[in-house]
Design an enzyme around this catalytic site. Structure first.
Site, short mmCIF file in Angstrom:
data_model
loop_
_atom_site.label_atom_id
_atom_site.label_comp_id
_atom_site.label_asym_id
_atom_site.label_seq_id
_atom_site.Cartn_x
_atom_site.Cartn_y
_atom_site.Cartn_z
N TRP A 10 38.16 41.30 36.78
CA TRP A 10 39.12 40.66 37.70
C TRP A 10 38.48 39.53 38.52
O TRP A 10 39.19 38.80 39.22
CB TRP A 10 39.71 41.70 38.65
CG TRP A 10 40.73 42.59 38.02
CD1 TRP A 10 41.24 42.50 36.76
CD2 TRP A 10 41.38 43.72 38.63
NE1 TRP A 10 42.17 43.49 36.55
CE2 TRP A 10 42.27 44.26 37.68
CE3 TRP A 10 41.30 44.33 39.89
CZ2 TRP A 10 43.07 45.37 37.96
CZ3 TRP A 10 42.08 45.44 40.16
CH2 TRP A 10 42.96 45.96 39.21
N LYS A 11 37.16 39.44 38.49
CA LYS A 11 36.45 38.43 39.31
C LYS A 11 36.89 38.56 40.77
O LYS A 11 37.15 39.67 41.23
CB LYS A 11 36.66 37.03 38.73
CG LYS A 11 36.28 36.98 37.23
CD LYS A 11 36.22 35.60 36.65
CE LYS A 11 35.85 35.70 35.17
NZ LYS A 11 35.70 34.40 34.54
N HIS A 98 26.50 37.77 34.71
CA HIS A 98 27.59 36.85 34.35
C HIS A 98 27.17 35.41 34.66
O HIS A 98 26.51 35.16 35.67
CB HIS A 98 28.86 37.22 35.14
CG HIS A 98 30.08 36.56 34.58
ND1 HIS A 98 30.35 35.24 34.82
CD2 HIS A 98 31.07 37.03 33.78
CE1 HIS A 98 31.48 34.92 34.18
NE2 HIS A 98 31.93 35.99 33.54
N GLU A 147 28.96 35.72 26.05
CA GLU A 147 29.95 34.90 26.74
C GLU A 147 29.47 33.45 26.82
O GLU A 147 28.83 33.07 27.82
CB GLU A 147 30.16 35.43 28.15
CG GLU A 147 30.73 36.83 28.21
CD GLU A 147 31.65 36.98 29.42
OE1 GLU A 147 32.77 37.46 29.22
OE2 GLU A 147 31.26 36.58 30.52
N GLY A 153 37.14 30.74 30.77
CA GLY A 153 38.23 30.18 31.56
C GLY A 153 38.74 28.84 31.08
O GLY A 153 39.42 28.12 31.81
N SER A 184 37.86 33.30 27.09
CA SER A 184 39.20 32.90 26.63
C SER A 184 39.81 33.87 25.61
O SER A 184 40.51 33.45 24.69
CB SER A 184 39.17 31.48 26.07
OG SER A 184 38.82 30.56 27.10
N GLY A 205 38.67 37.96 31.22
CA GLY A 205 38.85 37.49 32.59
C GLY A 205 40.30 37.20 32.88
O GLY A 205 41.11 38.10 33.14
P1 PGA Z 1 38.01 34.33 30.68
O1 PGA Z 1 36.72 34.92 31.42
O2 PGA Z 1 38.60 35.47 29.87
O3 PGA Z 1 38.93 33.90 31.80
O4 PGA Z 1 37.58 33.22 29.82
C1 PGA Z 1 35.86 35.78 30.76
C2 PGA Z 1 34.72 36.16 31.64
O5 PGA Z 1 34.27 35.32 32.45
O6 PGA Z 1 34.25 37.31 31.60
#
Ligand code: PGA
Length: 221
Positions: A10-11, A98, A147, A153, A184, A205
């Site tokens: 969820w950040k 991350h 990642e 994102g 993504s 994310g």
């Molecule tokens: P995202 O982020 O799915 O929005 O690309 C993934 C992440 O940073 O773990």
């Protein structure tokens, strides 16, 4: 069918009320559709860990909770830090390394080695993020997430074949048992990653923030 990890990151998002609504929707879905071999892990901001853990226990929800980070410091006089020994009661997993923390908070490999040691010392399983096949992985890590920064994102995921090659290399170079792909991921592309031989799940994310799209990711994985 292989076991799959479906992780929501969820950040820095969600109030307590928003998190409760999200959990209600997931609970409704899982009531009719148990996850089977899918290990669902939700990683909220620290301040929601206690509420989430309580909710999961009260409703016997078949999911696990993870934190998004862990301190490299132990318990003690470290203002603002959240040590593994205090997270332990709530989280079975934690994300470490991350790229957003490496880049915005200057986390170095040495810092991350300490964080992994602290997590493992408190029986928390690290999900260690690597940005490419050459990112060093600390000893003791058994779950990694590939990642690539360009995919986070942006709506521009890596191609599944390349992600599969990176996952294969990570498993060969380090004693990693499970490699997830993140960057993504959405309900339309999740299967293209989870159907790859060396990819054991996804770290999601943006598309995890709406319960309905996370549920579709679980269904389609
Ligand atoms: P995202 O982020 O799915 O929005 O690309 C993934 C992440 O940073 O773990």
């Amino acid at each position: 069918m292989k076991p799959l990890f479906i992780v929501a990151n969820w950040k820095a998002n969600k109030t307590e009320a928003e998190a409760r609504l999200w959990l209600e929707k997931l609970r409704e879905f899982l009531r009719n559709d148990p996850p089977g071999l899918k290990e669902i892990i939700v990683c909220p901001p620290f301040f929601l860990l206690s509420m989430m853990k309580q909710y999961v226990a009260q409703h016997e929800l078949p999911i696990n909770i993870g934190s998004q980070d862990v301190s490299q410091c132990g318990r003690g006089a470290y203002t603002g830090e959240t040590p593994a020994s205090l997270i332990q009661a709530y989280a079975r997993y934690c994300i470490i390394g991350h790229s957003e923390r490496r880049n915005h908070l200057n986390e170095t490999h040495e810092t991350l080695v300490h964080k992994v040691e602290m997590a493992l010392g408190s029986m928390i399983l690290p999900i260690f993020c690597v940005q490419d096949a050459n990112t060093p992985v600390p000893k003791g890590v058994r779950i990694a997430a590939y990642e690539p920064v360009f995919a986070i994102g942006t709506g521009n995921p890596d191609n599944p074949e390349n992600a599969n090659r990176v996952a294969d290399k990570l498993k060969k170079d380090y004693q990693i048992m499970h490699v997830l792909y993140g960057g993504s991921v959405n309900e339309n592309n999740v299967k293209s990653f989870t159907s790859m031989r060396h990819i054991d799940g996804v770290l999601v994310g943006s598309a995890s923030l709406e319960a309905s799209s996370f549920i579709h990711i679980i269904q389609n994985a």
